[in-house]
Every structure is written in structure tokens, then in C-alpha cells.
Design a protein around this motif. Structure first.
Motif, PDB file in Angstrom:
ATOM      1  N   MET A   1       0.835  -1.208   0.000  1.00 40.90           N
ATOM      2  CA  MET A   1       0.000   0.000   0.000  1.00 40.90           C
ATOM      3  C   MET A   1       0.862   1.247   0.000  1.00 40.90           C
ATOM      4  O   MET A   1       1.974   1.232  -0.474  1.00 40.90           O
ATOM      5  N   ASN A   2       0.328   2.278   0.628  1.00 47.74           N
ATOM      6  CA  ASN A   2       1.063   3.556   0.623  1.00 47.74           C
ATOM      7  C   ASN A   2       2.321   3.446   1.478  1.00 47.74           C
ATOM      8  O   ASN A   2       2.252   3.137   2.666  1.00 47.74           O
ATOM      9  N   ASP A   3       3.460   3.733   0.880  1.00 47.52           N
ATOM     10  CA  ASP A   3       4.713   3.548   1.607  1.00 47.52           C
ATOM     11  C   ASP A   3       4.945   4.604   2.680  1.00 47.52           C
ATOM     12  O   ASP A   3       5.566   4.322   3.694  1.00 47.52           O
ATOM     13  N   GLY A   4       4.427   5.838   2.454  1.00 47.90           N
ATOM     14  CA  GLY A   4       4.668   6.929   3.418  1.00 47.90           C
ATOM     15  C   GLY A   4       3.777   6.865   4.640  1.00 47.90           C
ATOM     16  O   GLY A   4       3.937   7.656   5.568  1.00 47.90           O
ATOM     17  N   ALA A   5       2.847   5.922   4.710  1.00 51.94           N
ATOM     18  CA  ALA A   5       1.857   5.933   5.791  1.00 51.94           C
ATOM     19  C   ALA A   5       2.447   5.379   7.094  1.00 51.94           C
ATOM     20  O   ALA A   5       3.184   4.409   7.100  1.00 51.94           O
ATOM     21  N   HIS A   6       2.113   6.049   8.192  1.00 53.23           N
ATOM     22  CA  HIS A   6       2.547   5.571   9.510  1.00 53.23           C
ATOM     23  C   HIS A   6       1.522   4.667  10.159  1.00 53.23           C
ATOM     24  O   HIS A   6       1.831   3.897  11.043  1.00 53.23           O
ATOM     25  N   GLY A   7       0.285   4.883   9.750  1.00 52.40           N
ATOM     26  CA  GLY A   7      -0.762   4.083  10.380  1.00 52.40           C
ATOM     27  C   GLY A   7      -2.086   4.445   9.769  1.00 52.40           C
ATOM     28  O   GLY A   7      -2.145   5.131   8.741  1.00 52.40           O
ATOM     29  N   SER A 168      -8.953   6.328   7.249  1.00 50.92           N
ATOM     30  CA  SER A 168      -7.988   6.980   6.363  1.00 50.92           C
ATOM     31  C   SER A 168      -6.564   6.755   6.843  1.00 50.92           C
ATOM     32  O   SER A 168      -6.317   6.502   8.031  1.00 50.92           O
ATOM     33  N   LEU A 169      -5.632   6.867   5.911  1.00 47.76           N
ATOM     34  CA  LEU A 169      -4.221   6.660   6.233  1.00 47.76           C
ATOM     35  C   LEU A 169      -3.635   7.902   6.871  1.00 47.76           C
ATOM     36  O   LEU A 169      -4.040   9.023   6.553  1.00 47.76           O
ATOM     37  N   VAL A 170      -2.679   7.708   7.754  1.00 52.93           N
ATOM     38  CA  VAL A 170      -2.000   8.840   8.383  1.00 52.93           C
ATOM     39  C   VAL A 170      -0.569   8.857   7.878  1.00 52.93           C
ATOM     40  O   VAL A 170       0.133   7.847   7.973  1.00 52.93           O
ATOM     41  N   THR A 171      -0.168  10.003   7.347  1.00 54.28           N
ATOM     42  CA  THR A 171       1.162  10.049   6.738  1.00 54.28           C
ATOM     43  C   THR A 171       2.196  10.677   7.669  1.00 54.28           C
ATOM     44  O   THR A 171       3.380  10.694   7.357  1.00 54.28           O
ATOM     45  N   GLU A 172       1.764  11.222   8.786  1.00 54.86           N
ATOM     46  CA  GLU A 172       2.740  11.848   9.677  1.00 54.86           C
ATOM     47  C   GLU A 172       2.814  11.083  11.002  1.00 54.86           C
ATOM     48  O   GLU A 172       1.914  10.316  11.340  1.00 54.86           O
ATOM     49  N   GLU A 173       3.860  11.340  11.736  1.00 47.65           N
ATOM     50  CA  GLU A 173       4.035  10.725  13.051  1.00 47.65           C
ATOM     51  C   GLU A 173       3.029  11.352  14.002  1.00 47.65           C
ATOM     52  O   GLU A 173       2.920  12.575  14.077  1.00 47.65           O
ATOM     53  N   LEU A 174       2.278  10.542  14.756  1.00 46.38           N
ATOM     54  CA  LEU A 174       1.314  11.132  15.684  1.00 46.38           C
ATOM     55  C   LEU A 174       1.933  11.315  17.073  1.00 46.38           C
ATOM     56  O   LEU A 174       2.717  10.507  17.510  1.00 46.38           O
TER      57      LEU A 174
END
Lengths: 174, 458
Positions: A1-7, A168-174
Motif C-alpha cells: 500500500m502507501n509507503d509513506g503511511a505511519h498508520g 484513512s491513512l495517516v502520513t505523519e508521526e502522531l
């Protein structure tokens, strides 16, 4: 899937729905799950296996600090640094020192509690809100991608199956 | 065979609100232009405040001789106003801390505004001990253990006036921190609703990055509970120590052991009256009737009536003890209080504090908003006079009849008193415009839909 996703984040519209979803993540054994809610959802500590807060220890330590400081300040100034005879009272007039001992215990205990709580919560910080509705009327469940949580696809489809409004995908560090 | 009857509690929030409705309703006053009513009130308050501050400037120039103090009346309106304002503050802490610890969920409608009131009242109170020194720029080492070049000469830790400095400053600090902690989730709500980038930035800074994570809520709620637990004994200690200013002296009428509980109860009584006064106005002006409901107001009226009777009991006990002590000076102080030159102030106090609140025995009157507003104003007046009676009647006729005198406050005394009311209302009106006056996250938390009945978590 999306490689940049964190979660992945799943949004729910009621505290009941998110609590049930959180229990299901526990049953499945997902790690690092976090929820974001506009108010504390009770039962969530159990669902996310959150341990009892360590905040009371800060209160105890800082309160004890205030208690000792008040003793030191009053005894040192009244009996050591410049002893003054006030109405024949002893230099260490313990009963008269109690009010300030109490006040400083409470003051340092309270300030220490709040400072330590902010430290635990990592605040202040300048992170952006995940979604503006999470402080209004939406409840979010976040599952990070990790080797322990299985493949990204399986996490995503698991969350989709929980009856979320939106996933939805999260692309940044939470 | 008896049937099991399930009694449902009435909703704390009326009008079948959704979570989004709550955010919208409470944030609306912050996100719209001020109304003309607000501007009018604000202008009046700022005018009174400015006048008071101008007179304080004159006081610093001329000295405290502009006040009505003389021998033997060494204490006057300054300490009366100080005790009055500190007392007003007590209801806020009581609502936010004590009712929280007792899990009285109805407090959520009023606690934010009541805590704000506490902080503003304590600010008003702090003005008086500072200006009464005449030269407040020197007060740092008069009031605080500040290392100085005179020895150092330290403050006297055996003096109740010094205990007061510590008690009131601790009270102010802890109340302010407690209030801010409670505001954080709501500031985040206001931040997330903001459209204007500057507004978003300012509220964002104040919210400090709050996101409402479950782990944060866990620590946050623990800290909130601890602060409530620390504030509850603190609020009792503050007025106790204020009463020591009087009780530790040897003046008849002051030197009594009943003073600490008597002052604390009086403070709660006057504070609740001020909360009712402010809530009647703000629920009307900002349309918060679904959040600050008649049920909440009724609960406050019950507390006012209960504490009013406790205060009445204290008045009676003082007379009984004066008689029972057999001390002629003590007995004279009380006879003079009720029948001497200041009898008018004594009976004003009795009527306002012990007689008028009795109307709340009748449920219809407890739920009548106009009536409770009138009663609350009378209680405020009565409690101001209580402090006047305590301070003035004990001093104006001391042990030596040759030095007896009648204390009359001067225009400057009244101007600064008016100024303190102006300061209080200016701060309160600004608060109503800038911060959510009802605790949004707490109200959502006590909604019926938020209370889980699934049993899934058990």
C-alpha cells in the motif's frame, strides 16, 4: 500500500462505538493503539490497557518538598539567621508555623502535579490537530503500522470491518 | 407484589443536544461580534474601574489619610472589601473542587464561570492589602520573606497577617492553574473551530497542542482530580486564615474560636449568591439556558438557603457565647453591635442574610429566576455588611470610652470600592467574550449518550 503511511485512523460518531472498536483491537492483539476523543471515554483505559497514571507520585514528592521548604524557611529565618524575641514566644513557634507549612505544601504539590502532567503529555507541543472534529463530535482510533500488527492491508481491512464512518491513512508521526 | 420502578434522572442538559450542538452553542459568543448590551455593560465597568484606579493613584500620591480611618478605627473599608472579595471567590473553588469530588455532575454547567469569578474576585481582593500599605513598592519585603540589606530583617512568621499573604497568594495560584487545566480541552475545541489564522494561532498556543489522546486523558483526569483534592482543603484554609487576622487579636467581638467556620460558611454563602447573580445574567445574555438550567439554579438556591441558616446560627452563637462567657467587654461589644450607633448595619445584615433567603423554602420561589436574582443581590449586600459590622462595631468603641468615635468612610473609600466592582465586572465581561463560559468537554461527558450502558467494558 502507501509507503509513506505511519498508520491508519478510523473515525466513529459515538463513544460507545469507539469503545467497542477499541476492545476489538485488544482482542486482536494490536499494539500501540491510541484513541482521540473530545472528552474522556470511560472504560478506554481498560480497552487500551493503559496503566494507572503516575501523576500522584509527583504530587507526593513536590508536596513533601513544599512541606520541607516551609520548615527550613521559617526555622532558619526565625531561629538561626536573625532570631527576634516576639512576645516571649519560642524562636521555633511550631503552632504558628503550621499555616505556612500547609500553604507551601499545597502550592508546590499543585504546581508540581501540573508541571509533571504536562511533561507526561509532552505538552506544550506544536503538533497539528489530526482532524478538527476530534475536539467536537468525532472519535478516532489510531493503529500504527508495525511488524507486530501484521500487514498494512490486514490492519486496514480490519478497521473497515469495525463499522467506522471513515478510515484513512495517516502520513505523519502522531 | 411491589413493582420495580426505574427512576430516570432528569437530563443535565436540556433541548436534546448533539455533541456538535454543544460546541456550537457554547462557542457562539466567542465567534460573533459583541452585542450592544455587552458593549454597554463593558463601558460602564471600565469607567468604574478607571475611576477607582485614578483614586488609587491619588492615594499613592497623598497617602492613606484620604481614607476615613482614625483612632480607634484603624481598619476600615480596605479590609472589609478584602474579606468580601475573598469570600466571593470561595464559591468558585467549592463548585469546581468540592462538588467535583462528590461527583455532583450538575456543576458542569456553572463551574467554568464560577472558577473565573474566583480568580477575578481574588484579584480584586489582592488590590486592597497592597494599596493599604500606602507605598506598595516597598511591600515586597514587608509582605514576603525577601532577602534584604537590613540584616536581613525577615517577616514575622508568627503573624496572622503574614499567613494571609501566603494563604491568598497560594489560593490565587492554585485556582488559576486549576482553571487553566480545565480550560485546555475547550481551548483546543475553540482552536479547531477557528477560521481566522491568527485566532487559530492564539488559541492554539493556549491549548498547547492538546489532541485528546486516551493516554493524555488518563493523566489529565488524574491531575484534575488531585488539584480538586488539593483545592478543597485549601479553600477552607484560606478563609480560616483570613478569620485569624481578627480571631488572633484581643479585640472583643473578634477574639472568638467560632471565627474560622463562621467565615468559611459566610464565604460560601456570599460566593454562591454572586454565582447566581452572574449566572442569571449570563445565561440570559449568551442564551445558555439549556446548559445552565433552572435545576442548576435551584440547586444553588438550596445551598444559599442552607449556608444562610448556618450563618444565622453563627450570629446567634456569638451572642450566646458573649452572654455565657460572663465577660462584660465581650457582652458590651455584642449589645453595642445590635443596639448601638451601628445598629442599622447590623439589622441590614440580619435581614439580608438570615431572613430574605428563607423564601427558598418554597419550591416555586426557588425556581423563579427573577426572584433568585433579587435575593442574591440582597445576600451580596448583607454579606458586605457582615464584614462591615465585624470590623467597625468592634473597633469604634474600644476599652477607653474617651477615644470612642464614629467611623464614616470618605468619598475615596467608596470610589476605590466602586473601582473594585468595576475591575471585577470588566474581567468577567472579557472572560465571557474570550473563553468558553461553560466547560464544553465536561458537559459532553455528563450527557446521557456518553454514559455507557453496553456492559462491554465490565
Amino acid at each position: 500500500m502507501n509507503d509513506g503511511a505511519h498508520g491508519v485512523v478510523a473515525y466513529f460518531d459515538s463513544p460507545k462505538a469507539i469503545l467497542e472498536a477499541a476492545y476489538k483491537t485488544k482482542e486482536r492483539g494490536l499494539m500501540g493503539v491510541e484513541t482521540y476523543t473530545p472528552f474522556p471515554v470511560h472504560g478506554m483505559n481498560d480497552a487500551l490497557s493503559i496503566k494507572f497514571s503516575v501523576v500522584p507520585w509527583a504530587t507526593f514528592v513536590c508536596g513533601l518538598g513544599g512541606f520541607s521548604l516551609a520548615h527550613a524557611l521559617q526555622i532558619w529565618t526565625s531561629a538561626t539567621n536573625w532570631p527576634i524575641n516576639v512576645g516571649g514566644k519560642p524562636f521555633i513557634s511550631y503552632p504558628a508555623f503550621i499555616p505556612i507549612i500547609f500553604e507551601l505544601t499545597v502550592l508546590l504539590g499543585a504546581l508540581g502535579t501540573v508541571a509533571f502532567t504536562f511533561y507526561l503529555m509532552g505538552m506544550p507541543n506544536f503538533k497539528k490537530p489530526i482532524n478538527p472534529r476530534l475536539t467536537d463530535d468525532r472519535f478516532a482510533l489510531y493503529v500504527p503500522f508495525s511488524t507486530a500488527n501484521g500487514s498494512e492491508n490486514s490492519v486496514h481491512s480490519f478497521l473497515n470491518g469495525l463499522g467506522a464512518e471513515q478510515v484513512s491513512l495517516v502520513t505523519e508521526e502522531l | 407484589m411491589s413493582e420495580v420502578v426505574q427512576l430516570e434522572r432528569e437530563d443535565l442538559v436540556t433541548g436534546r443536544k448533539s455533541y456538535a450542538d454543544i460546541s456550537n452553542d457554547i462557542c457562539r459568543p466567542l465567534e460573533s461580534f459583541p452585542t450592544q448590551k455587552w458593549l454597554l455593560c463593558f463601558t460602564i465597568a471600565v469607567t468604574c474601574m478607571s475611576f477607582g484606579f485614578a483614586v488609587i493613584g491619588y492615594l499613592f500620591w497623598e497617602g492613606i489619610g484620604i481614607w476615613g480611618l482614625q483612632n480607634p478605627n484603624g481598619w476600615g473599608l480596605a479590609i472589609i472589601n478584602f474579606v468580601f472579595w475573598i469570600g466571593i471567590g470561595h464559591a468558585g473553588t467549592l463548585i469546581s473542587a468540592v462538588l467535583y469530588l462528590f461527583r455532583q455532575d450538575w456543576r458542569t454547567g456553572i463551574n467554568r464561570a464560577a472558577e473565573a469569578m474566583t480568580i477575578f474576585a481574588v484579584i480584586c481582593a489582592l488590590v486592597f492589602p497592597i494599596i493599604h500599605t500606602g507605598r506598595p513598592w516597598l511591600a515586597v519585603y514587608w509582605l514576603l520573606p525577601y532577602p534584604n540589606n537590613m540584616g536581613p530583617l525577615w517577616v514575622n512568621f508568627r503573624s496572622p497577617l503574614l499567613w494571609d499573604v501566603f494563604a491568598v497568594s497560594t489560593y490565587f495560584t492554585v485556582s488559576a492553574v486549576f482553571w487553566y487545566l480545565g480550560l485546555i480541552p475547550d481551548l483546543a475545541t475553540v482552536r479547531d473551530r477557528a477560521i481566522n489564522p491568527l485566532r487559530k494561532r492564539i488559541y492554539g498556543l493556549m491549548a498547547m497542542g492538546w489532541r485528546g489522546a486516551a493516554r493524555h486523558w488518563n493523566d489529565y483526569e488524574k491531575a484534575y482530580g488531585i488539584l480538586a483534592g488539593l483545592s478543597a482543603p485549601l479553600v477552607l484554609s484560606v478563609h480560616t486564615i483570613v478569620s485569624f487576622d481578627f480571631a488572633v487579636s484581643l479585640i472583643p467581638g473578634w477574639h472568638t474560636t467560632i471565627f474560622p467556620p463562621y467565615f468559611v460558611i459566610g464565604a460560601i454563602f456570599s460566593g454562591f449568591a454572586m454565582v447566581v447573580t452572574l449566572m442569571v445574567i449570563s445565561r440570559e445574555v449568551f442564551n445558555m439556558k439549556d446548559y445552565i438550567t433552572v435545576n442548576h439554579m435551584e440547586a444553588m438556591c438550596k445551598i444559599i438557603m442552607c449556608t444562610g441558616m448556618l450563618v444565622g446560627l453563627a450570629y446567634a452563637t456569638e451572642f450566646f457565647i458573649a452572654w455565657y462567657s460572663g465577660n462584660p467587654f465581650e457582652q458590651y461589644a455584642f449589645i453595642n453591635r445590635a443596639f448601638g450607633p451601628y445598629a442599622w448595619s447590623y439589622w441590614t445584615m440580619i435581614i439580608c442574610n438570615s431572613v430574605i433567603p428563607q423564601v427558598f423554602w418554597i419550591r416555586k420561589y426557588r425556581r423563579n429566576i427573577a426572584l433568585m436574582f433579587i435575593v442574591s443581590v440582597f445576600v451580596n449586600i448583607g454579606m458586605w455588611f457582615e464584614r462591615f459590622v465585624i470590623v467597625v462595631t468592634s473597633l469604634h468603641r474600644d476599652f477607653l470610652p474617651a477615644s470612642w468615635a464614629y467611623y464614616t468612610p470618605t468619598w475615596a473609600d467608596w470610589a476605590i470600592t466602586l473601582g473594585s466592582f468595576g475591575l471585577f465586572f470588566t474581567l468577567f465581561l472579557l472572560f465571557c467574550r474570550l473563553l468558553p463560559i461553560v466547560a464544553i468537554s465536561e458537559v459532553k461527558n455528563v450527557m446521557k449518550t456518553s454514559v455507557m450502558k453496553t456492559g462491554a467494558h465490565q
